[in-house]
Write an enzyme that holds these catalytic residues in place. Structure first.
Site, PDB file in Angstrom:
ATOM      1  CG  ASP A  22      31.470  37.398  45.264  1.00  0.00           C
ATOM      2  OD1 ASP A  22      32.115  36.194  45.455  1.00  0.00           O
ATOM      3  OD2 ASP A  22      30.251  37.481  45.726  1.00  0.00           O
ATOM      4  CG  ASP A  23      37.016  39.525  47.452  1.00  0.00           C
ATOM      5  OD1 ASP A  23      37.608  39.081  46.733  1.00  0.00           O
ATOM      6  OD2 ASP A  23      37.076  40.822  47.504  1.00  0.00           O
TER       7      ASP A  23
END
Ligand code: 6R9
Length: 777
Positions: A647-648
């Site tokens: 994910d980020d």
């Protein structure tokens, strides 16, 4: 309305792109951190820029060092900072450089498979004596029972090792991990009543072990050390508990702690646990803004802080930041009614820092004034199994940090049981976890787990490299540390300082070495094993998260063979699975999203005050599973290899930082119109922060502006989240619907633009050229 949210829609584009990307990248480029090479012989070609070019022939060490020096002297720009690191991760020290042009061009490196790890079998056999699982058969038998009969398995452990005011029911565990079936929940040890602080302290004192050292404090400067026995810690915890009660704090109230690594931090945590107050520790590196937003979110009734602290050569004026934080919280409508300030008595601190300045004297109390007068006896608040124990804020891929909620009994049993099995921990062992209590590792493996087991814990105020990179080894030698638990970033930094800093110390007390926080590259693993452990100590590479609160995938020492870089097999009761984009489980050798199929005792219970966000973040992406946010691979032996976040979230020195948080701090600066932040490989920190910044029309870019932008992030989050690189971006690569294509930015930040892949969906493909042009400017 159905609670089910279709998988496809929730998986952000970047998430799915990212994992595909990781897979394709692996076929053509050096493998990412944590991966190993299974082939015997291989070679890679690297492009060397003109500034990096020099004739180098020799082992990889020489090459890497050459690059490192090049980088340091090339202050003008990033100068391909990751190149040296990629080489060192990919190849062992003995790899030969077979062709080096000494000018811009291609450098070819060839290497043979890393030599087998050297294991001192006799020493391993000695470690095995204290291990609780002796071999794979024992593990299999216990593991099978733990997943087939979780109620029985965990109840037996709970009754045998802990005090219960009321024991849990025979059938005590229930959970739902499927958003389609109703609200997500986990409940363990139902019917049980207990207290975590009682189990960590009173139980040992009552058993006659009150004189055993509980904490050994090791100050920032060598020589400033003392120890506290279990009886002394119990007395101080009781006094703090009584002070908290005297200001009206009771069960269910929240208390914010913003302190350095002094014994008073775990003491304050235990004092909260004793009276049923919910603690929320905020790491001492966070800024006033970050502290304020956490105090507001949990509506803390008290803040406990410290005057100041020396970390290495640097003084940090905590009370100043705390005071600012209190002001910001008040502006946001939350006045924290009580403040307790511990005066740090380190003589190296400038007395002015401890003077509290013009802080109104009646708005706070000094620990040393009000705590000693309290009674050293305090009643224990018996807690129901699912009563909240603590909150800990952690970063995710979106929005503000989440308050991860953990509850009493499940957390207690899991933190202590993993401490015992993963570290073969016996009462009285000198255990050193270098993590700060501001992170989950310091909660589970400093304040709680090892105390419940009855170990002696080192509390280290300083940094591993101060006053010299020998500090850790010196402390291990002096205190006869048996288990040492640290992060790959510390290992890499000490490895780079040179072997001479390790030599000359007697490290023979060490039995087990642990690592946590990010994937460990095989090079660092080997150095840790050979240089620190001398081949005598198993390495436990523990994969887990703030949300899991305890080890989830971990090689139990001596029970099976370690593979450098792999966290190997699940702990009891943990059912990890790899799933594909569609949420289908993958069998055998595979790579996918790492999910957990069923609940475990210390599973995250909720996001404080936001059940919806809890479900959307962790359970909606793959209905039926807890989604970790990590990618992983399973090899033919069933060992798990964590490949990193999908994910980020950026993992800087083992600290989770949400790219969205850094972006929102950057855009808070008047000159910043837009920002996009990605992680890139960093030789010591694992990942560094690379920020693409678009300036407001008419604003000129300059080095001073870069400094201001970095300062903005330091103010809003804290110094540890400072961007390493600010990259001026006249515009950002976006799809026609306006979505930033982070995949493109990641490639540019890793100098892999030749592997950009399909850019046809970009609204303006010329952006890429422009960004490459501005790199290093
Ligand atoms: C305990 C802790 C969690 C994230 C996690 C993962 C990474 C942690 C790891 C590891 C590879 C390991 N991580 N341990 N990656 N190998 N042994 O660090 O908690 O701060 O919440 O971070 O850290 O990416 O998802 P937390």
């Amino acid at each position: 309305m159905s609670r089910c949210i279709p998988t496809k829609r929730l998986l952000s584009e970047s998430l799915s792109e990212r994992i595909q990307n990781q897979t394709t990248a692996r076929q053509t480029a050096p493998q990412p951190l944590g991966a190993t090479d299974r082939r015997r012989q291989f070679s890679d070609v690297y492009r060397i820029s003109k500034s990096d070019a020099r004739p180098v022939l020799g082992t990889l060490d020489t090459v890497r060092m050459t690059f490192v020096r090049t980088r340091i002297s090339a202050a003008a720009g990033p100068a391909r900072p990751f190149r040296g690191q990629t080489l060192s991760q990919r190849f062992s020290r003995s790899s030969r450089v077979i062709r080096s042009p000494g000018r811009a061009g291609n450098l070819t490196v060839t290497a043979s498979k890393s030599p087998p790890i050297h294991i001192d079998r006799q020493a391993y056999a000695a470690v095995a004596q204290s291990a609780f699982v002796k071999n794979m058969d024992e593990y299999r038998a216990m593991y099978d029972r733990s997943v087939k009969d979780p109620d029985g398995f965990w109840r037996d452990i709970a009754l045998e090792n802990f005090h219960w005011e009321t024991p849990p029911n025979e059938k005590h565990a229930s959970f739902n991990f499927d958003v389609r079936e109703g609200p997500i929940f986990s409940s363990w040890f139902e019917g049980g009543r207990t207290n975590v602080a009682y189990n960590a302290l009173d139980r040992h004192v009552q058993a006659g072990n009150g004189d055993r050292a509980c904490f050994i404090f090791e100050g920032n400067d060598p020589g400033r050390t003392y120890s506290l026995t279990y009886a002394q810690v119990l007395a101080e915890v009781s006094r703090v508990a009584n002070w908290l009660r005297s200001v009206g704090v009771g069960k269910g109230d929240t208390v914010a702690l913003y302190m350095p690594m002094v014994c008073e931090l775990p003491i304050a945590m235990l004092a909260c646990a004793r009276i049923g107050a919910i603690h929320s520790v905020v790491f001492g590196g966070f800024s006033a803004d970050a502290l304020a937003s956490r105090m507001v979110d949990c509506q803390s009734k008290v803040l406990i802080t410290s005057t100041a602290v020396m970390r290495g050569k640097k003084a940090i004026n905590l009370s100043h930041i705390a005071r600012e934080g209190l002001g910001i919280a008040a502006q946001q409508g939350h006045r924290v009614p009580n403040v307790l300030v511990h005066r740090n008595e380190d003589p190296a601190l400038d007395p002015a820092l401890g003077a509290l300045g013009d802080w109104e004297p009646d708005s706070y109390s000094i620990w040393q004034d009000v705590v000693p007068g309290q009674s050293d006896c305090s009643d224990v608040e018996w807690m129901d199994a699912e009563d909240p124990l603590f909150l800990l804020y952690t970063s995710g891929s979106t929005g503000k940090p989440k308050g991860v909620l953990h509850t009493t009994a499940g957390y207690m049993v899991y933190a202590a049981t993993t401490s015992k099995f993963s570290f073969a921990m016996q009462p009285g062992d000198v255990f050193w976890c270098t993590a700060d209590c501001g992170w989950i590792t310091g909660h589970s493996y400093l304040a709680y787990g090892p105390l419940i087991v009855g170990a002696t814990n080192v509390v280290f105020e300083g940094v591993p490299t101060y006053p010299t990179p020998s500090r850790c080894w010196e402390v291990i030698d002096q205190l006869k540390v048996k288990q040492f638990y640290t992060a790959p970033t510390a290992i890499r930094s000490l490895m780079r300082s040179g072997n001479e800093h390790v030599e000359g110390f007697d490290l023979s007390s060490l039995h087990i070495l642990g690592t946590v926080g990010e994937p460990i590259n095989p090079e660092a693993w080997k150095w840790y094993h050979e240089m620190v452990g001398k081949g005598r100590c198993p390495i436990v590479d523990t994969w887990w998260q703030t949300e899991t609160a305890g080890h989830m995938i971990v090689p139990l020492p001596t029970a099976w063979e370690e593979k450098p870089g792999s966290t190997s097999l699940p702990f009891f009761g943990v059912e990890p699975v790899l799933v594909n984009e569609k949420g289908e489980e993958l069998e055998g050798e595979a790579e996918g999203y790492l999910c957990i199929k069923s609940s475990w005792p210390s599973a995250i219970r909720s996001v404080y005050g936001d059940q919806d966000r809890f479900e959307t973040t962790y359970f909606a992406p793959f209905p039926g599973y807890y989604f970790s946010g990590d990618g992983a691979r399973r090899d033919q032996d069933g060992y798990i290899w964590i490949t990193g976040r999908v994910d980020d979230v950026i993992n800087v020195s083992g600290h989770r930082i949400g790219s969205a948080e850094v972006e929102s701090a950057l855009v808070a600066h008047d000159s910043c119109a837009e920002a996009a932040v990605v992680g890139y490989e960093h030789p010591v920190k694992g990942q560094g922060i690379w920020a693409f910044v678009t300036l407001v029309e008419g604003v000129e870019h300059s080095d001073d502006l870069k400094k201001e932008l970095v300062a903005e992030v330091r103010t809003q989050i804290g110094p540890f989240a400072s961007p390493d690189i600010i990259h001026w971006a006249p515009s950002l690569p976006k799809t026609r619907s306006g979505k930033i294509m982070r995949r493109v930015l990641r490639k540019i930040a890793s100098f892999e633009e030749e592997q950009l892949g399909d850019t046809s969906t970009l609204a303006d493909p010329s952006v890429v050229e422009m960004l490459i042009h501005f790199r290093g400017k």
